[in-house]
Design an enzyme around this catalytic site. Structure first.
Site, PDB file in Angstrom:
ATOM      1  N   HIS A   1      13.866  45.670  -7.940  1.00  0.00           N
ATOM      2  CA  HIS A   1      14.207  45.756  -9.355  1.00  0.00           C
ATOM      3  C   HIS A   1      15.706  45.545  -9.580  1.00  0.00           C
ATOM      4  CE1 HIS A   1      16.142  49.701  -8.941  1.00  0.00           C
ATOM      5  NE2 HIS A   1      15.152  50.008  -8.109  1.00  0.00           N
ATOM      6  N   GLY A   2      16.069  45.228 -10.815  1.00  0.00           N
ATOM      7  CA  GLY A   2      17.469  45.076 -11.189  1.00  0.00           C
ATOM      8  C   GLY A   2      18.205  46.409 -11.203  1.00  0.00           C
ATOM      9  N   GLU A   3      19.503  46.316 -11.411  1.00  0.00           N
ATOM     10  CA  GLU A   3      20.364  47.497 -11.341  1.00  0.00           C
ATOM     11  C   GLU A   3      20.081  48.497 -12.466  1.00  0.00           C
ATOM     12  OE1 GLU A   3      24.856  47.352 -10.406  1.00  0.00           O
ATOM     13  OE2 GLU A   3      24.794  47.859 -12.543  1.00  0.00           O
ATOM     14  N   THR A   4      20.171  49.773 -12.113  1.00  0.00           N
ATOM     15  CA  THR A   4      20.117  50.867 -13.084  1.00  0.00           C
ATOM     16  C   THR A   4      21.442  51.620 -13.017  1.00  0.00           C
ATOM     17  OG1 THR A   4      19.312  52.581 -11.573  1.00  0.00           O
ATOM     18  CG2 THR A   4      17.649  51.128 -12.569  1.00  0.00           C
ATOM     19  N   ASP A   5      21.683  52.484 -13.984  1.00  0.00           N
ATOM     20  CA  ASP A   5      22.905  53.291 -13.932  1.00  0.00           C
ATOM     21  C   ASP A   5      22.910  54.209 -12.713  1.00  0.00           C
ATOM     22  OD1 ASP A   5      24.228  52.221 -16.116  1.00  0.00           O
ATOM     23  OD2 ASP A   5      23.384  53.650 -17.545  1.00  0.00           O
ATOM     24  N   TYR A   6      21.729  54.646 -12.290  1.00  0.00           N
ATOM     25  CA  TYR A   6      21.650  55.472 -11.074  1.00  0.00           C
ATOM     26  C   TYR A   6      22.134  54.676  -9.866  1.00  0.00           C
ATOM     27  CZ  TYR A   6      18.960  59.165 -13.402  1.00  0.00           C
ATOM     28  OH  TYR A   6      18.572  60.198 -14.219  1.00  0.00           O
ATOM     29  N   ASN A   7      21.710  53.408  -9.762  1.00  0.00           N
ATOM     30  CA  ASN A   7      22.191  52.556  -8.667  1.00  0.00           C
ATOM     31  C   ASN A   7      23.709  52.440  -8.700  1.00  0.00           C
ATOM     32  OD1 ASN A   7      19.425  50.309  -9.220  1.00  0.00           O
ATOM     33  ND2 ASN A   7      19.593  51.870  -7.633  1.00  0.00           N
TER      34      ASN A   7
ATOM     35  N   ARG B   1      11.341  50.405 -14.349  1.00  0.00           N
ATOM     36  CA  ARG B   1      12.389  49.480 -13.932  1.00  0.00           C
ATOM     37  C   ARG B   1      11.824  48.217 -13.284  1.00  0.00           C
ATOM     38  NH1 ARG B   1      12.984  54.355 -11.095  1.00  0.00           N
ATOM     39  NH2 ARG B   1      13.001  54.324  -8.808  1.00  0.00           N
TER      40      ARG B   1
ATOM     41  N   GLU C   1       8.541  53.568  -5.418  1.00  0.00           N
ATOM     42  CA  GLU C   1       9.577  53.966  -4.472  1.00  0.00           C
ATOM     43  C   GLU C   1       9.141  55.226  -3.733  1.00  0.00           C
ATOM     44  OE1 GLU C   1      11.622  53.376  -2.380  1.00  0.00           O
ATOM     45  OE2 GLU C   1      13.605  53.141  -3.320  1.00  0.00           O
TER      46      GLU C   1
END
Length: 219
Positions: free
Chosen positions: A19-25, A69, A92
């Site tokens: 998946h693309g980036e999240t704020d957690y990443n 996501r 995940e």
């Protein structure tokens, strides 16, 4: 369907993406299956450039995890009207007590010790309140069996998650789960995999490919 005229072989092409980036990443916070986060602005941009690069591929179907996501990552393709299916077996790993925590020294030590235990072969060890790699592999096998049960879907897009991808790629290539960290991944990376139905074998053709993201790096 790609059937060889001489050999009669049937193959399936799997475009496997994280998946693309999240704020957690971005913040280095563990997500896991218990955190259902959205893509951030960068993650949506990554999804869009991946779509631009691969919209010409004749995907028969899209498979995503049960977390939004992955839906948001595949959404540009879904908006074309392509059929999709959620398979929670693609979720995940559950990191248990680690999920949603801001990184700190004690948490980093816990995480490091866990990874070292897995690397030493203790892949049945669970995170506290979470899952072990072997438990993840068991549910993934149900999901992959579902995907493979449709040989008419000759080319599919599968969107999932980083640690889960590492576990998946290990057992697909008949390698012990303890070696999972050899499989590099980044947000919206691509692994292109061929499955041979006659020999029941998976071959990785592209690994952690991010060429489609180059335009974002140059922007």
């Amino acid at each position: 369907m790609p059937i060889g005229k001489e050999t009669g072989l049937i193959q399936k092409t799997i475009y496997l993406i994280r998946h693309g980036e999240t704020d957690y990443n971005r913040r280095g916070v563990v997500q896991g299956s218990g955190v259902d986060s959205d893509l951030n602005e960068m993650g949506r941009a990554q999804a869009q450039v991946f779509f631009q690069a691969y919209q010409h591929v004749p995907f028969s179907k899209i498979y995503i995890s049960g977390l939004k996501r992955t839906f948001q990552t595949a959404e540009p393709f879904i908006e074309l009207g392509l059929p999709y299916e959620k398979l929670t077996g693609l979720n995940e790993i559950s990191w248990g007590v680690m999920e949603g925590k801001a990184p700190g020294n004690l948490d980093n030590e816990y995480y490091r010790n866990l990874i070292e235990a897995w690397e030493s072969g203790k892949t049945n060890q669970t995170t506290e309140g979470g899952e072990s790699p072997e438990q993840v592999a068991a549910r993934q096998k149900v999901a992959i069996d579902t995907i493979l049960s449709h040989p008419d879907e000759s080319t599919v897009l599968v969107a999932m998650h980083g640690r889960a991808m590492r576990i998946l790629l290990c057992w697909l290539t008949n390698q012990p789960l303890s070696t999972m960290d050899q499989f590099e991944h980044s947000n919206l990376c691509l692994y292109k995999i061929q499955y041979d139905y006659e020999n029941a074998t998976f071959t990785i053709e592209l690994a952690n490919d991010t060429a489609h993201l180059l335009s974002l790096a140059l922007a």
